[in-house]
Scaffold this motif. Structure first.
Motif, short mmCIF file in Angstrom:
data_model
loop_
_atom_site.label_atom_id
_atom_site.label_comp_id
_atom_site.label_asym_id
_atom_site.label_seq_id
_atom_site.Cartn_x
_atom_site.Cartn_y
_atom_site.Cartn_z
N LEU A 166 41.89 34.88 43.22
CA LEU A 166 42.33 36.15 42.64
C LEU A 166 42.61 35.99 41.15
CD1 LEU A 166 43.30 39.10 42.99
CD2 LEU A 166 45.57 38.18 43.49
N LEU A 175 38.68 41.99 37.63
CA LEU A 175 39.52 42.97 38.32
C LEU A 175 40.26 43.86 37.33
CD1 LEU A 175 41.06 40.91 41.28
CD2 LEU A 175 39.12 42.47 41.30
N ILE A 279 48.98 43.54 47.52
CA ILE A 279 48.79 42.09 47.54
C ILE A 279 50.13 41.37 47.46
CG2 ILE A 279 47.78 40.13 46.29
CD1 ILE A 279 45.50 41.92 45.47
#
Length: 443
Positions: A166, A175, A279
């Motif tokens: 991530l 992202l 998340i």
């Protein structure tokens, strides 16, 4: 958990590696590292590398003793073989005390993680609930413990890997359209935030992230081939050190240094800064799973060690009693009593309890690591390289322990650990006189 279980159940070295990854990736890493970041800044990455190397030196010493001759009592038995009954007695009780303190640290951390969702509920209530669940799993015996730890280990390592992936997507902007979350150090001063003293006082907490190798040592005696213990330890510590450095380094790039605090996991801090609410909640749940896994491992090991101590006559014989299911229930009851004390402390000192208990527990654990190194020097024929590893471990562990004297938050834990050592030392002297009288009477 007893002798019959260890004879009937054997494990492979890769399974031991997986178990070791689960034992070491617990609250010491997921929460304790936040304290180290606060003190050392980006230089924590150097500390993790150093601590990983020294942890390898300690476990390798233990693993080579196991490879030479597997003992049911693991590290405690080797101290006894090397220096006599007094060493086995004091090593066992020092480890038991360290694990009781660490259990308190883990329960507190689990409570802090859960309070992220339920801030109005007192910390001690969560600690009590997790303690009860941990006891239930330990009561399932060795087989149930191994199955649980295998599953939880996979979840924990997957979570660390997911965080790394991530972060690697966020930093280049995959992202997000801008690299707004890069907080890299621009000057040397930014890297060494609080200088050498900050690194010194943070080293203990970095070592605490590797707590669990002694549980791996206990399980190593159940290997199909005990000679595989060094190989398993080398692989496990290499993997976990790399994962620790990568994940902590990326977490610090994703959030400003002043955002990290001892009351919150650095991973939650980093994810909150990204505004990825879903998340954050998912990862917080994984942190609870990780912490609970370490709690169960500590419960298992401390109960098993107490059973071994009692069986050798170094604790009241009643603590060596077992149930029909081969569970040393009296030792487990003693462990439960110790956890109740930890929960009461969490109730009385909720703000600073994690740092106090972590410091004292971490120091007591390092003292047991020193026992392992000294025993290996006595029992093994050491090469020049092995001598270097041995001396390096002793020096760096002493440096980590002494660093706690130079921080006002760490200092109470340091003196608490000395009090525990003094008590154990005093009892050991009394017991030595008693053992001598028994020997004289027998002759």
């Amino acid at each position: 958990m007893g002798d019959k279980a260890s004879k009937s159940k054997k494990i492979g070295w890769l399974q031991l590696t997986l178990l070791g990854l689960g034992f070491t990736s617990g609250t010491g890493f997921f929460l304790g590292s936040a304290i180290a970041i606060e003190r050392s800044g980006f230089s924590i990455l150097i500390l993790f590398l150093l601590a990983g190397i020294i942890t390898y030196c300690v476990f390798d010493a233990l693993a080579r003793m196991i490879a030479q001759h597997a003992e049911k009592g693991s590290f405690r038995a080797y101290s006894k073989n090397a220096f006599g009954r007094w060493a086995g007695f004091s090593h066992g009780w020092t480890y038991w005390t360290s694990e009781m303190l660490i259990l308190g640290s883990q329960l507190t951390a689990l409570g802090l993680f859960t309070k992220y969702w339920f801030d109005d509920i007192p910390l001690w209530i969560f600690a009590s609930g997790y303690a009860a669940l941990g006891v239930i799993i330990v009561m399932l015996g060795t087989k149930g413990f191994e199955k649980t730890e295998n599953v939880l280990a996979v979840i924990k390592i997957a979570a660390i890997v997911m965080f790394i992936i991530l972060a690697c997507l966020v930093i280049p902007g995959v992202l997000g359209k801008e690299n707004a979350h890069m907080h890299d150090p621009e000057r040397i001063k930014d890297f060494f935030t609080h200088g050498f003293m900050g690194m010194w006082t943070a080293l203990l907490y970095v070592f605490f992230a590797f707590a669990g190798i002694e549980v791996m040592g206990l399980m190593a005696t159940e290997l199909n081939n005990p000679k595989d213990a060094p190989k398993s330890g080398k692989l496990m510590i290499s993997i976990i050190t790399i994962l620790f450095i990568l994940s902590i380094g990326l977490a610090m790039l994703l959030a400003p240094l002043d955002a990290f605090n001892p009351q919150e996991s650095p991973f939650i801090t980093a994810l909150k800064d990204l505004k990825f609410t879903v998340i954050v909640h998912i990862f917080n749940g994984i942190l609870i799973i990780a912490g609970f896994s370490s709690l169960v491992a500590s419960l298992y090991s401390v109960t098993r060690i107490m059973y071994a101590i009692a069986k050798d006559g170094d604790a009241p014989r009643i603590l060596s009693k077992k149930s029909k299911r081969n569970l040393p229930y009296t030792s487990l009851i003693l462990t439960i009593c110790g956890m109740i004390v930890s929960i009461v402390i969490a109730l009385l000192l909720p703000k600073k309890v994690y740092e106090y208990i972590t410091t004292a527990g971490g120091l007591m654990l390092l003292y047991t690591w020193l026992f392992v190194v000294f025993a290996s020097r006595k029992l093994l024929k050491l090469s020049v390289w092995a001598q270097v590893k041995s001396y390096s471990a002793i020096v760096i562990i002493l440096v980590a322990a002494s660093g706690t004297l130079f921080d006002k938050t760490n200092r109470p834990g340091f003196f608490a650990s000395l009090i525990f050592i003094a008590i154990i030392g005093g009892v050991t002297l009394i017991m030595r006189k008693r053992w001598k009288k028994q020997q004289q009477g027998a002759s």
